[in-house]
Write a protein that holds these residues in place. Structure first.
Motif, PDB file in Angstrom:
ATOM      1  N   GLU A   4       1.284   4.931  -7.058  1.00 51.56           N
ATOM      2  CA  GLU A   4       2.521   5.432  -7.049  1.00 51.56           C
ATOM      3  C   GLU A   4       3.647   4.162  -7.058  1.00 51.56           C
ATOM      4  O   GLU A   4       4.933   4.106  -7.309  1.00 51.56           O
ATOM      5  CB  GLU A   4       2.844   5.841  -5.791  1.00 51.56           C
ATOM      6  N   LEU A   5       2.920   2.718  -7.035  1.00 47.34           N
ATOM      7  CA  LEU A   5       3.798   1.644  -6.944  1.00 47.34           C
ATOM      8  C   LEU A   5       4.204   1.206  -8.509  1.00 47.34           C
ATOM      9  O   LEU A   5       3.371   1.137  -9.112  1.00 47.34           O
ATOM     10  CB  LEU A   5       2.984   0.683  -6.287  1.00 47.34           C
ATOM     11  N   ALA A  60       0.851  -1.379  -0.049  1.00 42.55           N
ATOM     12  CA  ALA A  60      -0.024   0.096   0.076  1.00 42.55           C
ATOM     13  C   ALA A  60       0.732   1.379  -0.077  1.00 42.55           C
ATOM     14  O   ALA A  60       0.459   2.332  -0.630  1.00 42.55           O
ATOM     15  CB  ALA A  60      -0.872  -0.093   1.037  1.00 42.55           C
ATOM     16  N   ASN A  61       2.004   1.302   0.681  1.00 44.63           N
ATOM     17  CA  ASN A  61       2.728   2.537   0.806  1.00 44.63           C
ATOM     18  C   ASN A  61       4.114   2.369   0.110  1.00 44.63           C
ATOM     19  O   ASN A  61       5.002   3.228   0.469  1.00 44.63           O
ATOM     20  CB  ASN A  61       3.081   2.832   2.235  1.00 44.63           C
ATOM     21  N   HIS A  66      -4.656  -0.270  -4.683  1.00 44.58           N
ATOM     22  CA  HIS A  66      -4.852   1.032  -4.746  1.00 44.58           C
ATOM     23  C   HIS A  66      -3.732   2.098  -4.315  1.00 44.58           C
ATOM     24  O   HIS A  66      -3.977   3.212  -3.692  1.00 44.58           O
ATOM     25  CB  HIS A  66      -6.181   1.516  -4.033  1.00 44.58           C
ATOM     26  N   ASN A  67      -2.662   1.731  -4.893  1.00 45.52           N
ATOM     27  CA  ASN A  67      -1.447   2.536  -4.749  1.00 45.52           C
ATOM     28  C   ASN A  67      -0.609   3.024  -6.386  1.00 45.52           C
ATOM     29  O   ASN A  67      -0.036   2.298  -6.745  1.00 45.52           O
ATOM     30  CB  ASN A  67      -0.235   1.850  -3.969  1.00 45.52           C
ATOM     31  N   ARG A 121       7.055   2.166  -2.875  1.00 44.97           N
ATOM     32  CA  ARG A 121       7.246   2.895  -4.220  1.00 44.97           C
ATOM     33  C   ARG A 121       7.755   1.652  -5.256  1.00 44.97           C
ATOM     34  O   ARG A 121       7.525   1.831  -6.563  1.00 44.97           O
ATOM     35  CB  ARG A 121       8.396   3.761  -3.894  1.00 44.97           C
TER      36      ARG A 121
END
Length: 283
Positions: A108-109, A81-82, A105-106, A84
């Motif tokens: 930025e990943l 989720a958080n 739902h990330n 990169r």
């Protein structure tokens, strides 16, 4: 005199304020580590070696478990989720599907499948993996590109030295040409070690009585001296085969951290070599 002191006072205050801002900036910089999630401890160990304090690494699949048969839990997926970067082996695509990644739902990943083929415990393959991962980190975090590349060179040099050291041990123990039956997952490593792999087998559930009989006959005909299991896919899989052949059996690990005290690739590969030599020596 008063004016001069006042100017000095305010000048000192400005310098102190600037230092505080600078220190605060340094504190913020530490919090901006590149967050990386990995599919296995093989990848995680390399990311830590190259990234050091510039990366925050979270691994999903425990090193002693088979990555091909691991049951993902929602808490495992939530680790993305958080992040990169998500670095996984190319063969893990069936587990980490696009739909699964989308469910996090990330936006930025970035998911990077690593296509380095072969057994990563073997030094030549490990070097390839280091080069591939260094390139990924440098691209994702260009501000630290030089840092990653320099560390990768040091790690690669250490692999070269470790291979020389282990090769001497293997040669001294007379491992070259020793005939073995092994788990298919250990074939690449054992060939690097100099063993003559006569035949391979799969997971325990694939070892039917007929398959075991064929392997035993194959082993007897070839003069097999050792049976080698894989910790992650069945640490006792070859026990029956070794018993029938009357030869020793050893279990090796394909991942750093599989055995206690082997969190790095270097310690894990050294443990494998030691176990292999000890088994052949009857220790």
């Amino acid at each position: 005199m008063v004016v001069s002191f006042g100017r000095r006072f305010w000048g000192l205050a400005v310098v102190l304020a600037a230092l505080l801002v600078l220190l605060a900036g340094c504190g913020k910089q530490e919090g901006k580590q590149l967050k990386v999630v990995t599919g296995t401890s093989l990848i995680a160990a390399i990311v830590r070696d190259i990234g050091q304090d510039r990366v925050d690494v979270t691994n999903i699949i425990p090193p002693a478990q088979c990555p091909g048969h691991f049951d993902l839990k929602p808490s495992d997926v939530e680790k993305l989720a958080n992040a990169r970067l998500f670095l996984r082996h190319e063969w893990q695509g069936k587990m980490f599907t696009e739909d699964l990644i989308a469910s996090v739902h990330n936006p930025e990943l970035k998911v990077v499948p690593l296509a380095v083929a072969g057994n990563w415990m073997a030094p030549p393959v490990q070097k390839q993996a280091v080069e591939a991962i260094a390139g990924v980190l440098a691209q994702a975090d260009p501000a630290n590109k030089e840092f990653y590349e320099q560390n990768a060179r040091q790690v690669t040099a250490a692999i070269v030295e470790k291979e020389k050291e282990l090769r001497r041990k293997l040669d001294d123990a007379g491992v070259a040409g020793v005939k073995v039956l092994c788990s298919e997952m250990q074939q690449g490593f054992l060939k690097w070690a100099g063993c003559d792999v006569v035949g391979t087998y799969g997971r325990p559930e694939e070892l039917t009585p007929q398959v075991i009989r064929q392997l035993v006959e194959q082993g007897r005909a070839a003069g097999v001296r050792l049976v080698v299991d894989n910790l992650q896919s069945g640490p006792e899989a070859g026990a029956g085969i070794a018993r029938e052949l009357g030869v020793p059996r050893v279990t090796l690990s394909n991942f750093p951290g599989g055995f206690p005290g082997t969190d790095s690739w270097s310690s894990a590969v050294e443990k494998n070599v030691t176990l292999l030599i000890d088994a052949l020596a009857g220790r």
